[in-house]
Design an enzyme around this catalytic site. Structure first.
Site, mmCIF file in Angstrom:
data_model
loop_
_atom_site.group_PDB
_atom_site.id
_atom_site.type_symbol
_atom_site.label_atom_id
_atom_site.label_comp_id
_atom_site.label_asym_id
_atom_site.label_seq_id
_atom_site.Cartn_x
_atom_site.Cartn_y
_atom_site.Cartn_z
ATOM 1 N N LYS A 10 11.892 10.373 -3.969
ATOM 2 C CA LYS A 10 11.520 10.424 -2.724
ATOM 3 C C LYS A 10 12.030 9.255 -1.637
ATOM 4 O O LYS A 10 12.278 9.632 -0.463
ATOM 5 C CB LYS A 10 9.844 10.169 -2.620
ATOM 6 C CG LYS A 10 9.191 10.571 -1.246
ATOM 7 C CD LYS A 10 7.694 10.410 -1.424
ATOM 8 C CE LYS A 10 6.966 9.356 -2.046
ATOM 9 N NZ LYS A 10 6.994 8.069 -1.678
ATOM 10 N N ARG A 85 -1.627 10.154 1.164
ATOM 11 C CA ARG A 85 -1.630 10.528 0.076
ATOM 12 C C ARG A 85 -3.108 10.977 -0.492
ATOM 13 O O ARG A 85 -3.206 11.010 -1.881
ATOM 14 C CB ARG A 85 -1.455 9.229 -0.935
ATOM 15 C CG ARG A 85 -0.191 8.478 -0.651
ATOM 16 C CD ARG A 85 -0.290 7.422 -1.879
ATOM 17 N NE ARG A 85 1.321 6.846 -1.383
ATOM 18 C CZ ARG A 85 1.748 6.063 -2.136
ATOM 19 N NH1 ARG A 85 1.582 5.962 -3.074
ATOM 20 N NH2 ARG A 85 2.983 5.560 -1.567
ATOM 21 N N ARG A 124 13.899 0.777 -12.689
ATOM 22 C CA ARG A 124 13.981 0.614 -11.045
ATOM 23 C C ARG A 124 13.816 -0.772 -10.673
ATOM 24 O O ARG A 124 13.111 -1.605 -11.200
ATOM 25 C CB ARG A 124 12.895 1.329 -10.323
ATOM 26 C CG ARG A 124 12.965 1.210 -9.030
ATOM 27 C CD ARG A 124 12.051 2.429 -8.463
ATOM 28 N NE ARG A 124 10.761 2.265 -8.298
ATOM 29 C CZ ARG A 124 10.059 2.798 -7.589
ATOM 30 N NH1 ARG A 124 10.315 4.150 -7.074
ATOM 31 N NH2 ARG A 124 8.513 2.714 -7.428
ATOM 32 N N ARG A 157 9.583 -4.484 -9.017
ATOM 33 C CA ARG A 157 8.427 -4.464 -8.215
ATOM 34 C C ARG A 157 7.267 -4.800 -9.061
ATOM 35 O O ARG A 157 7.190 -4.459 -10.407
ATOM 36 C CB ARG A 157 8.093 -3.237 -7.641
ATOM 37 C CG ARG A 157 8.848 -2.876 -6.292
ATOM 38 C CD ARG A 157 9.071 -1.434 -5.950
ATOM 39 N NE ARG A 157 7.349 -0.916 -5.947
ATOM 40 C CZ ARG A 157 7.294 0.257 -5.375
ATOM 41 N NH1 ARG A 157 8.179 0.938 -4.775
ATOM 42 N NH2 ARG A 157 5.969 0.834 -5.548
ATOM 43 N N ARG A 168 -0.698 4.611 -11.327
ATOM 44 C CA ARG A 168 -0.253 5.271 -9.954
ATOM 45 C C ARG A 168 0.179 6.708 -10.113
ATOM 46 O O ARG A 168 -0.058 7.669 -9.431
ATOM 47 C CB ARG A 168 1.113 4.656 -9.565
ATOM 48 C CG ARG A 168 0.795 3.305 -8.827
ATOM 49 C CD ARG A 168 1.948 1.992 -8.799
ATOM 50 N NE ARG A 168 2.972 2.566 -8.461
ATOM 51 C CZ ARG A 168 4.086 2.179 -8.793
ATOM 52 N NH1 ARG A 168 4.639 1.831 -9.819
ATOM 53 N NH2 ARG A 168 5.317 2.712 -7.950
HETATM 54 P P1 ADP Z 1 4.836 4.017 -5.130
HETATM 55 O O1 ADP Z 1 4.728 5.410 -4.237
HETATM 56 O O2 ADP Z 1 6.128 4.291 -5.948
HETATM 57 O O3 ADP Z 1 3.722 3.551 -5.673
HETATM 58 P P2 ADP Z 1 5.090 2.662 -2.273
HETATM 59 O O4 ADP Z 1 5.992 1.582 -2.122
HETATM 60 O O5 ADP Z 1 5.007 3.997 -1.573
HETATM 61 O O6 ADP Z 1 5.512 3.064 -3.695
HETATM 62 O O7 ADP Z 1 3.771 2.386 -2.254
HETATM 63 C C1 ADP Z 1 3.369 1.051 -3.146
HETATM 64 C C2 ADP Z 1 1.810 0.655 -2.988
HETATM 65 O O8 ADP Z 1 1.237 0.524 -1.754
HETATM 66 C C3 ADP Z 1 0.933 2.078 -3.650
HETATM 67 O O9 ADP Z 1 0.941 1.822 -5.048
HETATM 68 C C4 ADP Z 1 -0.484 1.605 -2.905
HETATM 69 O O10 ADP Z 1 -1.000 0.476 -3.469
HETATM 70 C C5 ADP Z 1 0.029 1.117 -1.422
HETATM 71 N N1 ADP Z 1 0.127 2.348 -0.635
HETATM 72 C C6 ADP Z 1 1.123 3.034 -0.391
HETATM 73 N N2 ADP Z 1 1.066 4.063 0.635
HETATM 74 C C7 ADP Z 1 -0.272 4.174 0.355
HETATM 75 C C8 ADP Z 1 -1.171 5.133 1.060
HETATM 76 N N3 ADP Z 1 -0.775 6.088 1.946
HETATM 77 N N4 ADP Z 1 -2.511 5.118 0.785
HETATM 78 C C9 ADP Z 1 -3.002 4.222 -0.067
HETATM 79 N N5 ADP Z 1 -2.154 2.924 -0.607
HETATM 80 C C10 ADP Z 1 -1.081 3.044 -0.086
#
Ligand code: ADP
Length: 210
Positions: A10, A85, A124, A157, A168
């Site tokens: 994504k 989400r 990753r 990460r 996740r």
């Molecule tokens: P990934 O989708 O690979 O987990 P992201 O970089 O998109 O990675 O997000 C990292 C973390 O940031 C998530 O695991 C969550 O803790 C937080 N996060 C990101 N976007 C949201 C969201 N829309 N709602 C709640 N938490 C979020």
């Protein structure tokens, strides 16, 4: 909106697409990581949830993203990556956009099987400076450990390991997946096969948007 599980490609697709369509790439995870790096109050609050692989609570997340959108010029198209989400986030987004006379045009789900996602995530790495994404199996950097684009150091990460990955993915397939019905009911959903090369996914994505 791009919807896809962790490891679905994504973020990579979002970068390419934003360039191609001149959209502002707004990634909620990147916003959180910036806040964490600057050690803001929001960043400190978010860090604990992120490190455990949990969602940051809606009340923090929604206002952070909506505030960022509202700071953009009204004519600027936006590509949302990682937000919404949850159903409450999607509803808050719809009503927040309504107040500024904007709306979601389309959401696209990038579909990848769970076994493939696990393989991708464990390999990753991202760069320190701009979170450019590499993978030791499928997309290694030219110099090991160094970003091709900006020369900064690559790191894994903190939430790309063991239990946090599983958690996740569980949250994605229990909660975020519900967004498909939400946007389908609004006739704003396209679904594409994400289990092909990055180049093929990009083409399929552009076709779906057209
Ligand atoms: P990934 O989708 O690979 O987990 P992201 O970089 O998109 O990675 O997000 C990292 C973390 O940031 C998530 O695991 C969550 O803790 C937080 N996060 C990101 N976007 C949201 C969201 N829309 N709602 C709640 N938490 C979020």
């Amino acid at each position: 909106i791009l919807i896809g599980a962790q490891g679905s490609g994504k973020g990579t697709q979002a970068e390419l697409l934003a360039q191609e369509l001149r959209l502002f790439h707004l990634a909620s995870g990147d916003l959180f990581r910036q806040e964490m790096a600057e050690e803001t109050e929001l960043g400190v609050k978010a860090k604990a949830f992120m490190d455990r692989g949990e969602l940051v609570p809606d009340e923090i997340t929604i206002s952070m993203v909506l505030n960022r959108i509202k700071r953009l010029p009204a004519t600027q198209g936006v590509l949302l990556d990682g937000f919404p989400r949850t159903i409450p986030q999607a509803k808050a987004l719809d009503s927040g956009l309504q107040t500024i006379k904007q709306q979601i045009d389309l959401s696209v789900y990038i579909d990848v099987p769970r076994t493939e996602l696990l393989d991708r995530l464990s390999g990753r790495y991202i760069c320190q400076a701009h979170q450019h994404v590499y993978n030791i199996h499928s997309k290694p950097s030219h110099v090991p450990g160094i970003c091709d684009i900006d020369g900064s150091e690559l790191m894994q990460r903190s939430d790309d390991t063991g239990e946090a990955i599983q958690k996740r993915l569980n949250i994605f397939f229990a909660e975020t997946i519900q967004l498909l019905d939400y946007y389908d009911a609004q006739h704003k959903l396209a679904q594409i096969n994400g289990n092909q090369s990055s180049y093929q996914v990009q083409n399929t994505l552009l076709e779906a948007i057209e």
